[in-house]
Design an enzyme around this catalytic site. Structure first.
Site, mmCIF file in Angstrom:
data_model
loop_
_atom_site.group_PDB
_atom_site.id
_atom_site.type_symbol
_atom_site.label_atom_id
_atom_site.label_comp_id
_atom_site.label_asym_id
_atom_site.label_seq_id
_atom_site.Cartn_x
_atom_site.Cartn_y
_atom_site.Cartn_z
ATOM 1 N N HIS A 302 0.814 -1.122 0.226
ATOM 2 C CA HIS A 302 -0.057 -0.167 0.101
ATOM 3 C C HIS A 302 0.971 1.289 0.108
ATOM 4 O O HIS A 302 1.799 1.299 0.629
ATOM 5 C CB HIS A 302 -0.823 0.045 1.175
ATOM 6 C CG HIS A 302 -2.014 0.898 0.976
ATOM 7 N ND1 HIS A 302 -2.048 2.288 1.398
ATOM 8 C CD2 HIS A 302 -3.151 0.639 0.695
ATOM 9 C CE1 HIS A 302 -3.188 2.748 1.199
ATOM 10 N NE2 HIS A 302 -3.942 1.883 0.623
ATOM 11 N N ASP A 359 -8.088 -5.464 0.055
ATOM 12 C CA ASP A 359 -8.654 -6.227 -0.967
ATOM 13 C C ASP A 359 -8.376 -7.616 -0.873
ATOM 14 O O ASP A 359 -8.783 -8.540 -1.583
ATOM 15 C CB ASP A 359 -7.998 -5.732 -2.330
ATOM 16 C CG ASP A 359 -8.518 -4.346 -2.675
ATOM 17 O OD1 ASP A 359 -9.659 -4.199 -2.359
ATOM 18 O OD2 ASP A 359 -8.062 -3.426 -3.425
HETATM 19 N N1 ACO Z 1 4.244 -7.815 -4.883
HETATM 20 C C1 ACO Z 1 5.548 -7.883 -4.701
HETATM 21 N N2 ACO Z 1 6.149 -6.596 -4.778
HETATM 22 C C2 ACO Z 1 5.635 -5.593 -4.456
HETATM 23 C C3 ACO Z 1 4.409 -5.281 -4.259
HETATM 24 C C4 ACO Z 1 3.724 -6.697 -4.372
HETATM 25 N N3 ACO Z 1 2.070 -6.631 -4.455
HETATM 26 N N4 ACO Z 1 3.919 -4.091 -3.790
HETATM 27 C C5 ACO Z 1 4.939 -3.356 -4.023
HETATM 28 N N5 ACO Z 1 6.088 -4.316 -4.318
HETATM 29 C C6 ACO Z 1 7.466 -3.665 -4.297
HETATM 30 C C7 ACO Z 1 7.972 -2.760 -5.375
HETATM 31 O O1 ACO Z 1 8.358 -3.717 -6.500
HETATM 32 C C8 ACO Z 1 8.766 -2.044 -4.872
HETATM 33 O O2 ACO Z 1 10.022 -2.832 -4.741
HETATM 34 P P1 ACO Z 1 11.555 -1.937 -5.053
HETATM 35 O O3 ACO Z 1 11.556 -1.062 -3.957
HETATM 36 O O4 ACO Z 1 12.414 -3.195 -4.961
HETATM 37 O O5 ACO Z 1 11.332 -1.487 -6.327
HETATM 38 C C9 ACO Z 1 8.530 -1.779 -3.578
HETATM 39 O O6 ACO Z 1 7.723 -3.079 -3.043
HETATM 40 C C10 ACO Z 1 7.542 -0.502 -3.373
HETATM 41 O O7 ACO Z 1 6.541 -0.703 -4.388
HETATM 42 P P2 ACO Z 1 6.005 0.426 -5.106
HETATM 43 O O8 ACO Z 1 5.307 -0.008 -6.451
HETATM 44 O O9 ACO Z 1 6.881 1.594 -5.421
HETATM 45 O O10 ACO Z 1 4.742 0.932 -4.081
HETATM 46 P P3 ACO Z 1 3.784 1.870 -4.508
HETATM 47 O O11 ACO Z 1 3.327 2.874 -3.251
HETATM 48 O O12 ACO Z 1 3.766 2.772 -5.898
HETATM 49 O O13 ACO Z 1 2.565 0.866 -4.875
HETATM 50 C C11 ACO Z 1 0.550 -0.504 -4.756
HETATM 51 C C12 ACO Z 1 1.449 0.790 -3.982
HETATM 52 C C13 ACO Z 1 0.057 0.044 -6.054
HETATM 53 C C14 ACO Z 1 -0.452 -0.917 -3.801
HETATM 54 C C15 ACO Z 1 1.565 -1.806 -4.797
HETATM 55 O O14 ACO Z 1 1.956 -2.165 -3.746
HETATM 56 C C16 ACO Z 1 0.850 -2.859 -5.477
HETATM 57 O O15 ACO Z 1 1.135 -3.021 -6.889
HETATM 58 N N6 ACO Z 1 0.213 -3.739 -4.769
HETATM 59 C C17 ACO Z 1 -0.598 -5.002 -5.817
HETATM 60 C C18 ACO Z 1 -2.103 -4.439 -6.275
HETATM 61 C C19 ACO Z 1 -2.952 -4.071 -5.055
HETATM 62 O O16 ACO Z 1 -3.144 -4.909 -3.951
HETATM 63 N N7 ACO Z 1 -3.630 -2.971 -4.920
HETATM 64 C C20 ACO Z 1 -4.629 -2.444 -4.134
HETATM 65 C C21 ACO Z 1 -4.231 -1.122 -3.392
HETATM 66 S S1 ACO Z 1 -5.186 -1.080 -1.925
HETATM 67 C C22 ACO Z 1 -6.437 -0.192 -2.871
HETATM 68 O O17 ACO Z 1 -6.411 0.295 -3.740
HETATM 69 C C23 ACO Z 1 -7.864 -0.181 -2.197
#
Ligand code: ACO
Length: 423
Positions: A302, A359
């Site tokens: 998140h 979620d």
């Molecule tokens: N699985 C594996 N790795 C992940 C995940 C994941 N679900 N989420 C983040 N990471 C990693 C990224 O690859 C990144 O790694 P790095 O630092 O080595 O490059 C690090 O964690 C930070 O992730 P970001 O994408 O920069 O985080 P951001 O804040 O931009 O994204 C998000 C947040 C979109 C929720 C992301 O965690 C994700 O894609 N999760 C899966 C989708 C999801 O569950 N979305 C629902 C969000 S809640 C909502 O909208 C109600």
């Protein structure tokens, strides 16, 4: 702490500092470009405050979520969704009389204009209910014109709250080829929605109290989440003066993406994929960690929560409760719990503070209620509606300027047009 200083090319600029009621600090750069010609660059807006707001407080480091000062745990346990919707939109919990009046008003605007039913005939049977939802919400603006009169605005708010569940239920009925079930104004908000979703003309419908209670709570947990993607979209579109219905339709579209509200569907697809692949959790954890693999653990991570998502804990408990009371078992819940356990101990997830979000478990509860996967995000939208409306209303009351970010241009500098036959 009242000012911040920035030194750029040896020149010092002083900027005021704003402190929120929970001690959050914001450097006010509103005059930065006028004074220095520089802008700030923050792709994804992770450090950018787009507004001041008195609606929702999140402390992501400590897993705190409050609506208008009330903790989410307390609201989920003690309040109804309609009460929370009132709190969101009007700022205070309603008195008995206010709640009765609000409920009554909502019950008087549940029907759609009969002509709107014809729109459903035009959608292909495979239409995604979120696309239908955003289209139908936008179409409300053709029936209920925009107005600056406060009473008209309030009436449109009531109309939207009351009709969204009818639109949602009709899109489900359309997708399964069953006749539309009209709203019943003697039923409460959630019961009316469940009746429109599941009743059929051929037999009486029996409402399950367990499902009713769980859905009410799920809607509360989704009601607002400060300046996320869809809410920022609502404020952005609304800042142009677009009407309420068009603005909320844009919010629905933003919510539909798999990185936002669409994640609840993606989680179920992922869990089924793992099950069908023989339940090899380690393989999927490895895929999620592999930077060359686009796979992500859906329902994990998140932007704001870096400790735990308080909503996820409440939903996980609800999933256990609903399945036990309905006498169901769902192998996907076992897979989800297993995956969560492994991920929470894995260095990759621990280091990045990746926890289950709202979620991760919500889809399991929806499945137990008999809801099809492609309706999950629609339910999210129903829950989020009071938050979107509250944020839109606040933005209007703040007389916000039109939202218009800047950019750093990285394209060609000036060049001359090359005639077609010389290219
Ligand atoms: N699985 C594996 N790795 C992940 C995940 C994941 N679900 N989420 C983040 N990471 C990693 C990224 O690859 C990144 O790694 P790095 O630092 O080595 O490059 C690090 O964690 C930070 O992730 P970001 O994408 O920069 O985080 P951001 O804040 O931009 O994204 C998000 C947040 C979109 C929720 C992301 O965690 C994700 O894609 N999760 C899966 C989708 C999801 O569950 N979305 C629902 C969000 S809640 C909502 O909208 C109600």
């Amino acid at each position: 702490m009242s000012t911040a200083k920035l030194i750029l090319d040896g020149q010092e600029y002083e900027m005021p500092v704003t402190v929120g009621s929970e001690g959050e600090v914001g450097i006010d750069i509103a005059k930065l470009r006028a004074h220095s010609r520089a802008i700030t660059l923050d792709p994804g807006y992770g450090n950018t405050g787009s507004c001041e707001s008195a609606i929702t407080f999140i402390d992501g480091e400590n897993g705190i979520l409050r609506y208008r000062g009330y903790n989410i745990d307390e609201l989920a346990e003690k309040a109804s969704f309609v009460e929370v919707a009132y709190l969101m939109i009007y700022g205070e919990l309603p008195t008995h009389a206010e709640l009765d009046d609000f409920r009554h008003r909502l019950s008087q605007h549940t029907m759609l204009h009969e002509d709107m039913k014809k729109f459903y005939e035009g959608f292909p049977p495979s239409a995604h209910p979120m696309s239908v939802l955003s289209t139908m919400v936008a179409s409300l603006s053709t029936y209920y014109p925009n107005s600056d009169d406060e009473e008209d605005i309030d009436l449109n708010i009531i109309r939207l709250l009351a009709k969204l569940k009818t639109i949602a239920a009709f899109s489900y009925k359309k997708s399964i080829g069953q006749p539309f079930v009209y709203p019943q104004n003697h039923l409460d908000f959630v019961a009316d929605f469940l009746h429109m979703m599941f009743a059929v003309p051929t037999e009486p419908y029996e409402l399950s109290e367990t499902v009713h209670e769980a859905l009410d709570m799920l809607l509360i947990l989704h009601a607002d989440h400060e300046q996320n993607c869809s809410t920022s979209t609502v404020r952005m579109v609304g800042s142009s003066g677009a009407d309420l219905f068009s603005t909320i339709s844009a919010g629905v579209s933003a919510l539909s993406g798999p990185l936002h509200g669409g994640a609840n569907m993606a989680v179920i697809r992922m869990l089924k994929g793992i099950r069908d692949d023989g339940g090899d959790y380690d393989k999927y954890i490895a895929k999620a960690k592999d930077k060359n693999d686009p796979f992500r653990l859906m329902g994990f991570g998140h932007r704001v929560y870096k400790n735990f998502d308080p909503r996820a804990r409440l939903i996980k408990d609800a999933a256990d409760r609903v399945l036990a009371r309905l006498g169901h078992s769902d192998p996907l819940l076992d897979i989800a719990k297993h995956l969560e356990r492994i991920a929470l101990e894995d260095e990759y997830f621990v280091e990045r503070k990746l926890y289950p979000n709202l979620d991760f478990y919500s889809g399991i509860v929806y499945r137990a209620m008999g809801l099809p996967t492609n309706m999950f995000t629609v339910l999210f939208a129903m829950g989020r509606l009071p938050g979107w409306i509250a944020q839109w209303k606040e933005m209007r009351d703040q007389k916000s300027r039109i939202h218009r970010p800047r950019q750093i241009y990285t394209g060609y500098t000036e060049r001359s047009y090359v005639p077609l036959d010389e290219r």
